[in-house]
Design an enzyme around this catalytic site. Structure first.
Site, PDB file in Angstrom:
ATOM      1  N   ASP A  62       1.084  -1.652  -0.016  1.00  0.00           N
ATOM      2  CA  ASP A  62      -0.159   0.030  -0.187  1.00  0.00           C
ATOM      3  C   ASP A  62       1.091   0.959  -0.278  1.00  0.00           C
ATOM      4  OD1 ASP A  62       1.075   0.631   2.210  1.00  0.00           O
ATOM      5  OD2 ASP A  62      -0.177  -0.868   2.730  1.00  0.00           O
ATOM      6  N   ASP A  64       1.691   4.690   2.286  1.00  0.00           N
ATOM      7  CA  ASP A  64       1.255   6.158   2.732  1.00  0.00           C
ATOM      8  C   ASP A  64       2.137   7.160   2.436  1.00  0.00           C
ATOM      9  OD1 ASP A  64      -0.287   3.868   4.228  1.00  0.00           O
ATOM     10  OD2 ASP A  64       1.617   2.996   4.587  1.00  0.00           O
ATOM     11  N   ASP A 140       9.507   4.400  12.963  1.00  0.00           N
ATOM     12  CA  ASP A 140      10.300   3.671  13.707  1.00  0.00           C
ATOM     13  C   ASP A 140      11.817   2.668  13.304  1.00  0.00           C
ATOM     14  OD1 ASP A 140       9.264   2.096  11.484  1.00  0.00           O
ATOM     15  OD2 ASP A 140       8.361   0.634  12.305  1.00  0.00           O
TER      16      ASP A 140
END
Ligand code: ATP
Ligand code: MG
Length: 428
Positions: A62, A64, A140
């Site tokens: 996907d 983002d 992260d």
């Protein structure tokens, strides 16, 4: 901290002719969002897995988007959008089946009233908006903090992510202990990306997992469900389970299986788990549907079968034993991972169907085939047969039986309707 680590001063810009990302490999929906934000005077970048995967020449799952527009501003620009989330407020923009997730650049600030930490340092909520460089360092892993800027098609690297992509390693941005304490789910993300991308987990990020793995026990079971399914439906489930065991995390995910693994597990049953995960990986990698029910049915089968075999008095009593044991094993499991009822129910039906495959007489087989769980239960049985946990002759019988009794398209259509509680309004 070495000097390439999480130092926003070290921005590396890779211009459009120095990297391999082409707009052709970005979905139309994501491009539309990026262009509209940009035309309205906002900064708009592709970020996260999309950029990482494109650089690795992998098709992203996907896309983002990150922007300096607030969720309300994004909402106002796209009528097909809605604001979601509390912990992190995001905007989802829908284009048919595609959803583009748009996040506002965020700063991580411990003193901000908009960042809430719990007593263990876990971030409960964080909606402090910030600059792009602040947004980069609260992500992260360095490889997840690369931005593709639609303004000039350059890639922006604030944390040394490009070098880590080259080295094929997952490095946490900042201090490993702090980052895992803020959000222990990052440990599971590390394993998922390591398996999926075939990356190594950099030493300090890896060793901190041994130290902080226990923090996973405090993650809400609903979030655990999402993460665990992402792990096992990553297309690399076999590797994922290996990593989970290597990092001693199984006891926080499926404690009953962990205990079973500690007591001299049977090779045949270990084979079964492996083969079932190979099967899941094949399905994921060839675009066939997969179900969380199957994953939990597989992971808990050694425990369920062992206990049911112990409580039953003869083979006729196996079904009630599986019903009883299945219920108690599942009850314990859902305290750690909240498995939606439809999946836990289906996992239990997969288990109780297994002895039924011994019955090949009369009307029973046709009735079996009409159950919604049949397909999954049959696959499960075939994998048992493959490793020697179920008679081969019977699994061949069932395969032939299906070939001789193909489900008519008519029956196929009726089946889900029967199990659906509320009929669809427009059902024909
Ligand atoms: P996938 O291929 O699974 O979509 P992804 O890296 O895009 O991988 P997402 O869960 O879609 O992962 O998240 C998008 C981005 O948001 C990540 O790349 C990362 O930058 C950031 N992110 C997501 N979860 C976290 C987290 N728990 N802590 C910090 N940053 C996160
Ligand atoms: Mg993503």
């Amino acid at each position: 901290m070495n000097d390439t680590e999480a130092n926003p001063g070290n921005l590396i810009v890779i211009t459009r002719n120095q990297h391999s990302i082409s707009r052709k490999s970005i979905s139309d929906a994501a491009l539309k969002v990026l262009y509209r934000l940009s035309k309205s005077g906002h900064r708009a970048c592709l970020v996260g897995g999309g950029v990482r995967d494109l650089l690795l020449k992998v098709q992203p799952k996907d896309f983002d988007v990150a922007t300096d527009a607030t969720p309300e501003e994004v909402r106002a620009l796209f009528k097909n959008s809605r604001i979601i989330g509390r912990r992190f407020r995001l905007v989802h923009i829908r284009f048919g089946r595609d959803i583009i997730e748009v996040a506002t650049f965020r700063a991580h600030s411990e003193d901000s009233p908009k960042t809430e930490l719990d007593t263990h340092g876990r971030i409960l909520r964080d909606n402090t908006f910030g600059e792009i460089e602040e947004d980069a360092i609260r992500r992260d892993f360095t490889v997840n903090a690369l931005y593709y800027d639609i303004h000039d098609f350059s890639v922006l690297d604030y944390t040394g992510g490009l070098a880590d992509i080259e080295k094929r390693q997952l490095r946490l941005i900042g201090d490993a202990a702090t980052r895992y304490q803020e959000d222990p789910v990052r440990m599971l993300r590390a394993l998922r990306f390591a398996a999926k991308l075939d990356f190594v987990i950099e030493d300090s990020a890896a060793s901190a997992i041994y130290e902080f793995g226990h923090l996973l026990a405090a993650i809400p079971p609903a979030r655990m469900f999402d993460e665990v399914i992402k792990l096992f439906h990553s297309g690399r489930a076999v590797r994922v389970l290996e990593l989970i065991r290597e990092y001693n995390l199984l006891k926080y995910l499926v404690p009953a299986l962990d205990e079973w693994m500690q007591q001299d597990p049977s090779e045949t049953m270990l084979d079964f788990i492996d083969q079932a995960l190979v099967n899941t990986d094949n399905r994921v990698n060839t675009g066939q549907p997969v179900s969380p029910a199957f994953i939990f049915a597989v992971l808990l089968w050694p425990v369920v079968l062992e206990q049911a075999t112990r409580v039953q008095s003869n083979r006729q009593k196996m079904i009630p034993a599986l019903v009883q044991v299945g219920e108690s094993v599942m009850k314990r499991q859902v305290r750690h991972i909240s498995i939606p009822r439809r999946f836990s129910q289906m996992a239990r039906e997969i288990w109780t169907s297994q002895p039924r495959f011994h019955r090949t007489q009369g009307k029973q087989p046709l009735r079996m085939m009409s159950y919604p769980v049949f397909r999954a239960a049959y696959d499960f049985m075939c994998i048992q047969a493959m490793v020697g946990l179920f008679p081969h002759k019977l699994s061949r019988w069932w395969t032939e039986f299906q070939n001789n009794n193909p489900v008519s398209p008519d029956q196929e259509r009726k089946k889900p309707q029967r199990s659906r509680r509320r009929p669809r309004r427009n059902a024909s």
